[in-house]
Scaffold this motif. Structure first.
Motif, PDB file in Angstrom:
ATOM      1  N   TYR A  31      77.530  49.397  89.600  1.00  0.00           N
ATOM      2  CA  TYR A  31      76.335  50.198  89.775  1.00  0.00           C
ATOM      3  C   TYR A  31      75.222  49.305  90.292  1.00  0.00           C
ATOM      4  O   TYR A  31      75.359  48.079  90.329  1.00  0.00           O
ATOM      5  CB  TYR A  31      75.926  50.883  88.465  1.00  0.00           C
ATOM      6  N   THR A  32      74.137  49.935  90.679  1.00  0.00           N
ATOM      7  CA  THR A  32      72.958  49.216  91.141  1.00  0.00           C
ATOM      8  C   THR A  32      71.846  49.438  90.131  1.00  0.00           C
ATOM      9  O   THR A  32      71.638  50.562  89.670  1.00  0.00           O
ATOM     10  CB  THR A  32      72.520  49.728  92.521  1.00  0.00           C
ATOM     11  N   ILE A  33      71.147  48.395  89.813  1.00  0.00           N
ATOM     12  CA  ILE A  33      70.062  48.497  88.847  1.00  0.00           C
ATOM     13  C   ILE A  33      68.907  47.657  89.328  1.00  0.00           C
ATOM     14  O   ILE A  33      69.102  46.647  90.005  1.00  0.00           O
ATOM     15  CB  ILE A  33      70.535  48.065  87.438  1.00  0.00           C
ATOM     16  N   GLY A  34      67.709  48.104  89.020  1.00  0.00           N
ATOM     17  CA  GLY A  34      66.554  47.337  89.465  1.00  0.00           C
ATOM     18  C   GLY A  34      65.247  47.953  89.047  1.00  0.00           C
ATOM     19  O   GLY A  34      65.187  48.710  88.081  1.00  0.00           O
ATOM     20  N   TRP A  35      64.216  47.645  89.822  1.00  0.00           N
ATOM     21  CA  TRP A  35      62.862  47.983  89.428  1.00  0.00           C
ATOM     22  C   TRP A  35      62.083  48.676  90.537  1.00  0.00           C
ATOM     23  O   TRP A  35      62.117  48.248  91.696  1.00  0.00           O
ATOM     24  CB  TRP A  35      62.111  46.703  89.040  1.00  0.00           C
ATOM     25  N   TYR A  36      61.406  49.725  90.134  1.00  0.00           N
ATOM     26  CA  TYR A  36      60.358  50.352  90.931  1.00  0.00           C
ATOM     27  C   TYR A  36      59.039  50.080  90.208  1.00  0.00           C
ATOM     28  O   TYR A  36      59.015  49.732  89.041  1.00  0.00           O
ATOM     29  CB  TYR A  36      60.572  51.854  91.036  1.00  0.00           C
ATOM     30  N   ARG A  37      57.956  50.297  90.899  1.00  0.00           N
ATOM     31  CA  ARG A  37      56.646  50.222  90.269  1.00  0.00           C
ATOM     32  C   ARG A  37      55.734  51.288  90.852  1.00  0.00           C
ATOM     33  O   ARG A  37      55.930  51.743  91.979  1.00  0.00           O
ATOM     34  CB  ARG A  37      56.024  48.831  90.420  1.00  0.00           C
ATOM     35  N   GLN A  38      54.738  51.660  90.054  1.00  0.00           N
ATOM     36  CA  GLN A  38      53.771  52.649  90.524  1.00  0.00           C
ATOM     37  C   GLN A  38      52.401  52.282  89.981  1.00  0.00           C
ATOM     38  O   GLN A  38      52.203  52.188  88.757  1.00  0.00           O
ATOM     39  CB  GLN A  38      54.160  54.063  90.089  1.00  0.00           C
ATOM     40  N   ALA A  39      51.495  52.087  90.885  1.00  0.00           N
ATOM     41  CA  ALA A  39      50.106  51.799  90.532  1.00  0.00           C
ATOM     42  C   ALA A  39      49.315  53.101  90.526  1.00  0.00           C
ATOM     43  O   ALA A  39      49.700  54.067  91.201  1.00  0.00           O
ATOM     44  CB  ALA A  39      49.505  50.818  91.532  1.00  0.00           C
ATOM     45  N   ASN A  83      56.557  35.580  89.361  1.00  0.00           N
ATOM     46  CA  ASN A  83      55.691  34.403  89.452  1.00  0.00           C
ATOM     47  C   ASN A  83      54.576  34.647  90.471  1.00  0.00           C
ATOM     48  O   ASN A  83      54.651  35.577  91.276  1.00  0.00           O
ATOM     49  CB  ASN A  83      56.509  33.181  89.868  1.00  0.00           C
ATOM     50  N   SER A  84      53.583  33.805  90.410  1.00  0.00           N
ATOM     51  CA  SER A  84      52.448  33.903  91.351  1.00  0.00           C
ATOM     52  C   SER A  84      51.922  35.326  91.417  1.00  0.00           C
ATOM     53  O   SER A  84      51.701  35.872  92.513  1.00  0.00           O
ATOM     54  CB  SER A  84      52.878  33.420  92.744  1.00  0.00           C
ATOM     55  N   LEU A  85      51.709  35.911  90.282  1.00  0.00           N
ATOM     56  CA  LEU A  85      51.281  37.305  90.233  1.00  0.00           C
ATOM     57  C   LEU A  85      49.900  37.497  90.833  1.00  0.00           C
ATOM     58  O   LEU A  85      49.014  36.629  90.718  1.00  0.00           O
ATOM     59  CB  LEU A  85      51.308  37.808  88.791  1.00  0.00           C
ATOM     60  N   LYS A  86      49.740  38.649  91.490  1.00  0.00           N
ATOM     61  CA  LYS A  86      48.500  39.004  92.156  1.00  0.00           C
ATOM     62  C   LYS A  86      47.956  40.287  91.538  1.00  0.00           C
ATOM     63  O   LYS A  86      48.725  41.087  90.991  1.00  0.00           O
ATOM     64  CB  LYS A  86      48.757  39.236  93.643  1.00  0.00           C
ATOM     65  N   PRO A  87      46.662  40.523  91.668  1.00  0.00           N
ATOM     66  CA  PRO A  87      46.110  41.784  91.144  1.00  0.00           C
ATOM     67  C   PRO A  87      46.819  43.019  91.711  1.00  0.00           C
ATOM     68  O   PRO A  87      46.953  44.021  91.012  1.00  0.00           O
ATOM     69  CB  PRO A  87      44.642  41.720  91.574  1.00  0.00           C
ATOM     70  N   GLU A  88      47.276  42.936  92.945  1.00  0.00           N
ATOM     71  CA  GLU A  88      47.958  44.087  93.546  1.00  0.00           C
ATOM     72  C   GLU A  88      49.351  44.327  92.970  1.00  0.00           C
ATOM     73  O   GLU A  88      49.995  45.321  93.307  1.00  0.00           O
ATOM     74  CB  GLU A  88      48.036  43.945  95.072  1.00  0.00           C
ATOM     75  N   ASP A  89      49.828  43.435  92.115  1.00  0.00           N
ATOM     76  CA  ASP A  89      51.081  43.671  91.408  1.00  0.00           C
ATOM     77  C   ASP A  89      50.878  44.550  90.169  1.00  0.00           C
ATOM     78  O   ASP A  89      51.859  44.949  89.529  1.00  0.00           O
ATOM     79  CB  ASP A  89      51.718  42.342  90.964  1.00  0.00           C
ATOM     80  N   THR A  90      49.636  44.831  89.836  1.00  0.00           N
ATOM     81  CA  THR A  90      49.348  45.676  88.686  1.00  0.00           C
ATOM     82  C   THR A  90      49.935  47.067  88.880  1.00  0.00           C
ATOM     83  O   THR A  90      49.663  47.736  89.881  1.00  0.00           O
ATOM     84  CB  THR A  90      47.831  45.786  88.471  1.00  0.00           C
ATOM     85  N   ALA A  91      50.754  47.476  87.928  1.00  0.00           N
ATOM     86  CA  ALA A  91      51.438  48.764  88.023  1.00  0.00           C
ATOM     87  C   ALA A  91      52.264  48.979  86.753  1.00  0.00           C
ATOM     88  O   ALA A  91      52.429  48.057  85.946  1.00  0.00           O
ATOM     89  CB  ALA A  91      52.366  48.792  89.233  1.00  0.00           C
TER      90      ALA A  91
END
Length: 127
Positions: A31-39, A83-91
């Motif tokens: 199967y495939t597993i992973g991550w989505y995000r939504q701000a 790593n190297s997280l940015k404000p635009e990674d907020t979600a």
């Protein structure tokens, strides 16, 4: 099938977090597993995905080089090292699994194809 995601939190720009997602009851070996995000106010965005079968990965250009997805097959757990997280990674980050993928990882996978979703974990990058 249940997906449980952990590891979100508040971090300063440039910092790191590791998300984990444990899949219970997912008996398919491929199967495939992973991550989505939504701000807030934005569309859901694909982030990173991995094959349970051969470990093939795909990550979006916005996180490539900063985020790393990996898996521990014995624990049925997927990790997202950020790593190297940015404000635009907020979600809110959602773990999702596609049981019918046969372990294939497609670029920009369609969320419609994912059968199982975790509860979401908030990541906030702010000083």
């Amino acid at each position: 099938v249940q997906l449980q995601a952990f590891g979100g939190g508040l971090v300063q720009p440039g910092g790191s977090l590791r998300l984990s997602c444990t899949a219970s009851g997912l008996t398919s070996g491929r199967y495939t597993i992973g991550w989505y995000r939504q701000a807030p106010g934005k569309m859901r965005e694909d982030v990173s995905f991995i094959s349970s079968y051969d470990g093939t990965t795909w990550s979006s250009d916005s996180v490539k080089g900063r985020f790393t997805i990996s898996r521990d097959s014995a624990k049925n757990t997927v990790y997202l090292q950020m790593n190297s997280l940015k404000p635009e990674d907020t979600a809110v980050y959602y773990c999702a699994a596609d049981r019918d993928s046969m372990g294939r990882v497609k670029p920009t996978p369609d969320p419609i194809e994912f059968d199982y979703w975790g509860q979401g974990t908030q990541v906030t990058v702010s000083s």
